[in-house]
Design an enzyme around this catalytic site. Sequence first.
Site, PDB file in Angstrom:
ATOM      1  N   CYS A   1       1.012   1.195  23.156  1.00 45.10           N
ATOM      2  CA  CYS A   1       0.137   0.038  23.378  1.00 45.10           C
ATOM      3  C   CYS A   1      -1.105   0.448  24.157  1.00 45.10           C
ATOM      4  O   CYS A   1      -2.216  -0.019  23.853  1.00 45.10           O
ATOM      5  CB  CYS A   1       0.901  -1.063  24.109  1.00 45.10           C
ATOM      6  SG  CYS A   1       2.103  -1.915  23.063  1.00 45.10           S
TER       7      CYS A   1
ATOM      8  N   GLN B   1       5.174  -0.650  29.862  1.00 43.20           N
ATOM      9  CA  GLN B   1       4.557   0.660  30.073  1.00 43.20           C
ATOM     10  C   GLN B   1       4.482   1.459  28.771  1.00 43.20           C
ATOM     11  O   GLN B   1       4.595   2.684  28.772  1.00 43.20           O
ATOM     12  CB  GLN B   1       5.334   1.445  31.136  1.00 43.20           C
ATOM     13  CG  GLN B   1       5.126   0.931  32.546  1.00 43.20           C
ATOM     14  CD  GLN B   1       3.677   1.082  33.000  1.00 43.20           C
ATOM     15  OE1 GLN B   1       2.966   2.000  32.589  1.00 43.20           O
ATOM     16  NE2 GLN B   1       3.230   0.184  33.871  1.00 43.20           N
ATOM     17  N   SER B   2       4.266   0.775  27.663  1.00 42.52           N
ATOM     18  CA  SER B   2       4.209   1.429  26.358  1.00 42.52           C
ATOM     19  C   SER B   2       3.014   2.376  26.247  1.00 42.52           C
ATOM     20  O   SER B   2       1.862   1.968  26.398  1.00 42.52           O
ATOM     21  CB  SER B   2       4.116   0.369  25.262  1.00 42.52           C
ATOM     22  OG  SER B   2       3.767   0.940  24.024  1.00 42.52           O
ATOM     23  N   ASN B   3       3.301   3.650  25.957  1.00 42.83           N
ATOM     24  CA  ASN B   3       2.242   4.622  25.682  1.00 42.83           C
ATOM     25  C   ASN B   3       1.467   4.229  24.431  1.00 42.83           C
ATOM     26  O   ASN B   3       0.245   4.364  24.361  1.00 42.83           O
ATOM     27  CB  ASN B   3       2.832   6.024  25.491  1.00 42.83           C
ATOM     28  CG  ASN B   3       3.539   6.538  26.708  1.00 42.83           C
ATOM     29  OD1 ASN B   3       3.000   6.531  27.801  1.00 42.83           O
ATOM     30  ND2 ASN B   3       4.777   6.978  26.530  1.00 42.83           N
TER      31      ASN B   3
ATOM     32  N   GLY C   1       6.975  -2.010  25.271  1.00 34.64           N
ATOM     33  CA  GLY C   1       7.343  -2.349  26.636  1.00 34.64           C
ATOM     34  C   GLY C   1       6.114  -2.465  27.523  1.00 34.64           C
ATOM     35  O   GLY C   1       4.996  -2.125  27.117  1.00 34.64           O
TER      36      GLY C   1
END
Length: 344
Positions: free
Chosen positions: A82, A78-80, A76
Amino acid sequence: MRLFLTMIPDKLDLAQLPTPLQFLSRLSAELKGPRIWVKRDDLTGCATSGNKVRKLEFVLAQAIAESADTLLTCGGLQSNHCRATAVLGAQLGLKVHLILRGVPPEQLPDGNLLLASLTGAEISCYPLSQYQHLKELFDYWLDFYRGRGHKPFIIPTGASDGIGVWGYLHCVNELAGQFSEQGINPGAIICATGSGGTQAGLTLGCHLSRLNIPVIGFAVCDDAVYFHGKIRDDIGDWQKRYGISVDTEQLNIQVNDRYMGPSYGRATPEIFSTIRHMATLEGLILDPVYTAKAFYGLIQEIKAGTFQDVSDIVFVHTGGLFGLYAQHDKLGLSINSSAAGFIA
């Protein structure tokens, strides 16, 4: 468990380990239930903090072993995962390309998206209608980079696959030592479950080490049926990759899907209230996507008497601090400033 740890494949030392166990004395007294401990995996690093780093120690070692120069992964906005991949890729001198689900904000990026942008990662955002065709998107970018002489390496959502399983197999060994040293007798290990890899590693680790501690994942998106399948798939991939035989029918996979809220990344007012309460009571910062949903669920289950015969519970804090920044407007905070008594 020591036997299996001798079989660990190559890994990179990217996390600050071991992470501490923190006793929540005031919350434990408030709930009048078991002693609550937090495994602070939000402290695995700084910009790379969270559970994803444990998995990426093994996944990125594999990428380097395959002479990859480009990392392709997804998540997403706000992917942690990524964000952690982008930061670690920069640290290792690897190009990172993020395939993100959602429409990019019109204003300057915040939270995880800000940090991923700061590292110079290539970012491609797709609306859900296109992101649903994730395999085709990966195929497109694989061809793109290969056609330009690069060696891309795909990392799945959350680094959750047979390679990533090693991260939390390793964590179980770490936890077992801390339990022994600190006199902790957990009746359950709790974690948020979003892509399934953390719970897969914890569940498999407890099984192999014969700790006899149930691992309960609190789902933050899909239902329990989905996660039962996903966890078995990750463990099956682990067995196939490393030639280790495990009777998966004996695995104690437990998933609670009653507290996920409206959908992934969306939280109810109760979740934000839990974030404020834990920050005030214990100085523990949770996030609205993963840890606060799981922690709220844990509190409700303790109040309902689910763990009345348990002496200790260990909650694995999987991180997510930067994602909180992107939803700060929902916390209902204001600054009360007073300069009373000041004399010029």
